[in-house]
Design a protein around this motif. Structure first.
Motif, PDB file in Angstrom:
ATOM      1  N   GLU A  32      11.020  -0.207  -3.550  1.00 29.79           N
ATOM      2  CA  GLU A  32      11.506  -1.508  -4.024  1.00 29.79           C
ATOM      3  C   GLU A  32      11.348  -1.663  -5.514  1.00 29.79           C
ATOM      4  O   GLU A  32      12.087  -2.393  -6.160  1.00 29.79           O
ATOM      5  N   GLY A  33      10.332  -1.026  -6.063  1.00 30.45           N
ATOM      6  CA  GLY A  33      10.056  -1.176  -7.485  1.00 30.45           C
ATOM      7  C   GLY A  33       8.581  -0.971  -7.733  1.00 30.45           C
ATOM      8  O   GLY A  33       7.893  -0.358  -6.910  1.00 30.45           O
ATOM      9  N   VAL A  34       8.119  -1.470  -8.851  1.00 34.15           N
ATOM     10  CA  VAL A  34       6.695  -1.331  -9.162  1.00 34.15           C
ATOM     11  C   VAL A  34       6.099  -2.713  -9.383  1.00 34.15           C
ATOM     12  O   VAL A  34       6.779  -3.651  -9.758  1.00 34.15           O
ATOM     13  N   VAL A  35       4.817  -2.815  -9.109  1.00 28.79           N
ATOM     14  CA  VAL A  35       4.061  -3.997  -9.506  1.00 28.79           C
ATOM     15  C   VAL A  35       2.891  -3.521 -10.355  1.00 28.79           C
ATOM     16  O   VAL A  35       2.455  -2.375 -10.246  1.00 28.79           O
ATOM     17  N   HIS A  36       2.422  -4.410 -11.180  1.00 29.17           N
ATOM     18  CA  HIS A  36       1.246  -4.076 -11.963  1.00 29.17           C
ATOM     19  C   HIS A  36       0.025  -4.616 -11.249  1.00 29.17           C
ATOM     20  O   HIS A  36      -0.084  -5.814 -11.006  1.00 29.17           O
ATOM     21  N   VAL A  37      -0.845  -3.710 -10.833  1.00 29.70           N
ATOM     22  CA  VAL A  37      -2.087  -4.101 -10.186  1.00 29.70           C
ATOM     23  C   VAL A  37      -3.221  -3.627 -11.075  1.00 29.70           C
ATOM     24  O   VAL A  37      -3.367  -2.434 -11.302  1.00 29.70           O
ATOM     25  N   GLN A  38      -3.987  -4.525 -11.569  1.00 27.77           N
ATOM     26  CA  GLN A  38      -5.119  -4.203 -12.430  1.00 27.77           C
ATOM     27  C   GLN A  38      -4.721  -3.217 -13.519  1.00 27.77           C
ATOM     28  O   GLN A  38      -5.396  -2.227 -13.766  1.00 27.77           O
ATOM     29  N   GLY A  39      -3.590  -3.464 -14.112  1.00 24.58           N
ATOM     30  CA  GLY A  39      -3.219  -2.685 -15.281  1.00 24.58           C
ATOM     31  C   GLY A  39      -2.463  -1.408 -15.024  1.00 24.58           C
ATOM     32  O   GLY A  39      -2.010  -0.771 -15.959  1.00 24.58           O
ATOM     33  N   THR A  40      -2.320  -0.989 -13.765  1.00 25.35           N
ATOM     34  CA  THR A  40      -1.531   0.215 -13.519  1.00 25.35           C
ATOM     35  C   THR A  40      -0.293  -0.138 -12.702  1.00 25.35           C
ATOM     36  O   THR A  40      -0.311  -1.071 -11.900  1.00 25.35           O
ATOM     37  N   ALA A  41       0.749   0.630 -12.929  1.00 30.06           N
ATOM     38  CA  ALA A  41       1.979   0.409 -12.190  1.00 30.06           C
ATOM     39  C   ALA A  41       1.862   1.079 -10.828  1.00 30.06           C
ATOM     40  O   ALA A  41       1.516   2.249 -10.733  1.00 30.06           O
ATOM     41  N   VAL A  42       2.114   0.326  -9.780  1.00 24.98           N
ATOM     42  CA  VAL A  42       2.012   0.844  -8.419  1.00 24.98           C
ATOM     43  C   VAL A  42       3.386   0.729  -7.771  1.00 24.98           C
ATOM     44  O   VAL A  42       3.962  -0.355  -7.754  1.00 24.98           O
ATOM     45  N   PRO A  43       3.924   1.833  -7.248  1.00 23.99           N
ATOM     46  CA  PRO A  43       5.220   1.727  -6.576  1.00 23.99           C
ATOM     47  C   PRO A  43       5.077   0.992  -5.241  1.00 23.99           C
ATOM     48  O   PRO A  43       4.074   1.143  -4.542  1.00 23.99           O
ATOM     49  N   LEU A  82      -2.023  -2.284  -0.196  1.00 23.85           N
ATOM     50  CA  LEU A  82      -2.269  -1.414  -1.339  1.00 23.85           C
ATOM     51  C   LEU A  82      -3.121  -0.251  -0.839  1.00 23.85           C
ATOM     52  O   LEU A  82      -4.286  -0.436  -0.485  1.00 23.85           O
ATOM     53  N   ALA A  83      -2.504   0.921  -0.751  1.00 23.89           N
ATOM     54  CA  ALA A  83      -3.164   2.058  -0.104  1.00 23.89           C
ATOM     55  C   ALA A  83      -3.407   3.175  -1.108  1.00 23.89           C
ATOM     56  O   ALA A  83      -2.642   3.361  -2.057  1.00 23.89           O
ATOM     57  N   ARG A  84      -4.473   3.911  -0.866  1.00 25.52           N
ATOM     58  CA  ARG A  84      -4.788   5.059  -1.717  1.00 25.52           C
ATOM     59  C   ARG A  84      -4.100   6.290  -1.152  1.00 25.52           C
ATOM     60  O   ARG A  84      -4.065   6.504   0.055  1.00 25.52           O
ATOM     61  N   LEU A  85      -3.583   7.082  -2.052  1.00 23.71           N
ATOM     62  CA  LEU A  85      -2.952   8.339  -1.672  1.00 23.71           C
ATOM     63  C   LEU A  85      -3.444   9.355  -2.688  1.00 23.71           C
ATOM     64  O   LEU A  85      -2.940   9.392  -3.800  1.00 23.71           O
ATOM     65  N   GLY A  86      -4.452  10.127  -2.308  1.00 27.94           N
ATOM     66  CA  GLY A  86      -5.099  10.971  -3.306  1.00 27.94           C
ATOM     67  C   GLY A  86      -5.664  10.083  -4.387  1.00 27.94           C
ATOM     68  O   GLY A  86      -6.365   9.116  -4.104  1.00 27.94           O
ATOM     69  N   ARG A  87      -5.349  10.384  -5.605  1.00 25.86           N
ATOM     70  CA  ARG A  87      -5.864   9.572  -6.690  1.00 25.86           C
ATOM     71  C   ARG A  87      -4.882   8.487  -7.096  1.00 25.86           C
ATOM     72  O   ARG A  87      -5.123   7.734  -8.023  1.00 25.86           O
ATOM     73  N   ARG A  88      -3.754   8.435  -6.400  1.00 26.14           N
ATOM     74  CA  ARG A  88      -2.774   7.410  -6.725  1.00 26.14           C
ATOM     75  C   ARG A  88      -2.888   6.243  -5.756  1.00 26.14           C
ATOM     76  O   ARG A  88      -3.585   6.307  -4.759  1.00 26.14           O
ATOM     77  N   ARG A  89      -2.155   5.209  -6.074  1.00 30.47           N
ATOM     78  CA  ARG A  89      -2.075   4.073  -5.166  1.00 30.47           C
ATOM     79  C   ARG A  89      -0.613   3.774  -4.910  1.00 30.47           C
ATOM     80  O   ARG A  89       0.239   4.010  -5.767  1.00 30.47           O
ATOM     81  N   VAL A  90      -0.373   3.263  -3.728  1.00 36.14           N
ATOM     82  CA  VAL A  90       0.998   2.921  -3.376  1.00 36.14           C
ATOM     83  C   VAL A  90       0.949   1.630  -2.563  1.00 36.14           C
ATOM     84  O   VAL A  90       0.001   1.385  -1.822  1.00 36.14           O
ATOM     85  N   GLY A  91       1.931   0.789  -2.772  1.00 38.47           N
ATOM     86  CA  GLY A  91       2.029  -0.441  -1.993  1.00 38.47           C
ATOM     87  C   GLY A  91       2.982  -0.234  -0.833  1.00 38.47           C
ATOM     88  O   GLY A  91       4.081   0.276  -1.013  1.00 38.47           O
ATOM     89  N   LEU A  92       2.563  -0.613   0.350  1.00 41.17           N
ATOM     90  CA  LEU A  92       3.380  -0.424   1.550  1.00 41.17           C
ATOM     91  C   LEU A  92       3.823  -1.786   2.062  1.00 41.17           C
ATOM     92  O   LEU A  92       2.985  -2.611   2.451  1.00 41.17           O
ATOM     93  N   ARG A  93       5.121  -2.028   2.063  1.00 43.88           N
ATOM     94  CA  ARG A  93       5.641  -3.289   2.595  1.00 43.88           C
ATOM     95  C   ARG A  93       5.722  -3.175   4.107  1.00 43.88           C
ATOM     96  O   ARG A  93       6.374  -2.257   4.617  1.00 43.88           O
ATOM     97  N   VAL A  94       5.032  -4.072   4.810  1.00 41.19           N
ATOM     98  CA  VAL A  94       5.024  -4.038   6.272  1.00 41.19           C
ATOM     99  C   VAL A  94       5.408  -5.425   6.788  1.00 41.19           C
ATOM    100  O   VAL A  94       5.404  -6.404   6.043  1.00 41.19           O
ATOM    101  N   ASP A  95       5.739  -5.481   8.070  1.00 45.17           N
ATOM    102  CA  ASP A  95       6.180  -6.753   8.650  1.00 45.17           C
ATOM    103  C   ASP A  95       5.020  -7.678   8.986  1.00 45.17           C
ATOM    104  O   ASP A  95       5.203  -8.880   9.103  1.00 45.17           O
ATOM    105  N   GLY A  96       3.838  -7.113   9.172  1.00 44.69           N
ATOM    106  CA  GLY A  96       2.693  -7.970   9.487  1.00 44.69           C
ATOM    107  C   GLY A  96       1.477  -7.117   9.766  1.00 44.69           C
ATOM    108  O   GLY A  96       1.597  -5.936  10.084  1.00 44.69           O
ATOM    109  N   MET A  97       0.313  -7.725   9.643  1.00 38.72           N
ATOM    110  CA  MET A  97      -0.917  -6.990   9.907  1.00 38.72           C
ATOM    111  C   MET A  97      -1.263  -7.111  11.391  1.00 38.72           C
ATOM    112  O   MET A  97      -0.959  -8.122  12.045  1.00 38.72           O
ATOM    113  N   ALA A  98      -1.910  -6.083  11.924  1.00 38.88           N
ATOM    114  CA  ALA A  98      -2.310  -6.094  13.335  1.00 38.88           C
ATOM    115  C   ALA A  98      -3.787  -5.781  13.478  1.00 38.88           C
ATOM    116  O   ALA A  98      -4.233  -5.339  14.531  1.00 38.88           O
TER     117      ALA A  98
END
Lengths: 144, 186
Positions: free
Chosen positions: A47-58, A81-97
């Motif tokens: 979808e794009g990037v957001v800035h989370v605590q100063g870093t761009a997260v896809p 906001l999930a960790r993937l190795g040393r990177r972070r990625v935002g996962l858009r989901v329909d709802g938490m379970a």
């Protein structure tokens, strides 16, 4: 028989009409409302990037990578906001379970479903996040 | 319940988070558009123009998040030439690069990291740009300002961008080369 070393803690969420899970240790934060900055030439599921605590997260829309369906009406869309190795990625989901704990005995291999490693007894699909997000067309949503 | 399906542990090894796992193959994002961005409602591009050596250069304004007064950087032992040092930007360790090397302007970067370095020139600035791996700094000699240009004013290389050069903008002070900031970091 299952000590704590055998337990699997899963952060479960809805995408479409199915529940998926990722390792709870990956989860850094659940963001309620996220308006990503669009990125030119990004793959369709990004979808794009957001800035989370100063870093761009896809921000990746899992709804475009996993089979479509209607989530329960009570589900509220979130971004994990999930960790993937040393990177972070935002996962858009329909709802938490919720966070669920399984024993290894409750988990069975998923077979050949792309991106899904294993399925628990209550049909929570454990995702191989690295495989799912690898930029390969084979793992795009099959019905696209 | 003591039956354990074979291979489940191997699958769970992929499921579990490890800080040292490979995240390569994760969708590589262009951090920001190489193309100059347009403010809504107009057909003008906005470029941030800056001086390096004797020439003028520009990057798309949208790629720059911040302009800092140049300061003495923290040195990195055995840093490769384009990398000057690092900067603590409100808690985020930000690498700072010398774009002039990439542009073929200087033979060696002036030392501007570590306790022995000279005080940075007054006009020097650090442009903080967005990249796929987080913020990065570009050490420039001076910042000229934001230039609004019509798309037709930008002379583009025939056959698309070559290297990191997006185009050339004729200006009163001489031509200004529009570059891709990420290319300068490579």
């Amino acid at each position: 028989m299952s000590g704590d070393s055998q337990a699997v803690d899963v952060c479960a969420f809805w995408v479409g009409d199915a529940v998926y899970g990722i390792d709870v240790a990956r989860v850094e934060e659940i963001l309620p409302r996220v308006v990503p900055l669009p990125v030119v030439d990004a793959p369709e599921h990004v979808e794009g990037v957001v800035h989370v605590q100063g870093t761009a997260v896809p921000i990746v829309d899992l709804r475009r990578l996993l089979p479509a369906g209607s989530p329960p009406r009570t589900a509220k869309p979130k971004v994990i906001l999930a960790r993937l190795g040393r990177r972070r990625v935002g996962l858009r989901v329909d709802g938490m379970a919720g966070v669920r704990r399984y024993t290894v005995a409750e988990i069975r291999p998923a077979g050949t479903v792309p991106g899904v490693l294993a399925i628990t007894g209550d049909e929570c699909r454990l995702l191989d996040l690295r495989e799912l997000l690898a930029d390969r067309p084979a793992h795009r949503r099959p019905d696209l | 319940m003591s039956r354990e399906p074979s291979g489940v542990e191997a699958l769970l090894a992929r499921f579990r988070y490890r800080p040292d796992e490979e995240s390569g193959g994760l969708t590589e994002l262009p951090a920001a558009s190489v193309e100059p961005d347009r403010p809504p409602g107009t057909d003008e591009f906005r470029l941030l123009t800056f001086g390096l050596g004797g020439g003028w250069y520009a990057v798309a304004l949208g790629t720059v998040t911040e302009i800092l007064r140049a300061r003495t950087l923290t040195e990195i032992p055995r840093a490769r030439p384009p990398l000057l040092g690092v900067l603590n930007l409100r808690g985020t360790i930000t690498p700072v690069y010398d774009p002039s090397l990439r542009l073929g302007l200087a033979v060696s970067a002036p030392p501007c990291a570590g306790p022995d370095s000279a005080r940075p020139p007054r006009a020097a600035r650090i442009l903080v740009v967005r990249t796929a791996l987080g913020p990065a700094g570009l050490w420039v000699d001076r910042v000229r300002g934001v230039q609004r240009v019509r798309p037709s004013a930008l002379e583009r290389p025939r056959g698309g961008p070559t290297g990191g050069v997006v185009g050339v903008l004729p200006m009163a002070e001489g031509s200004c080369t529009v570059v891709d900031p990420e290319w300068l970091l490579r």
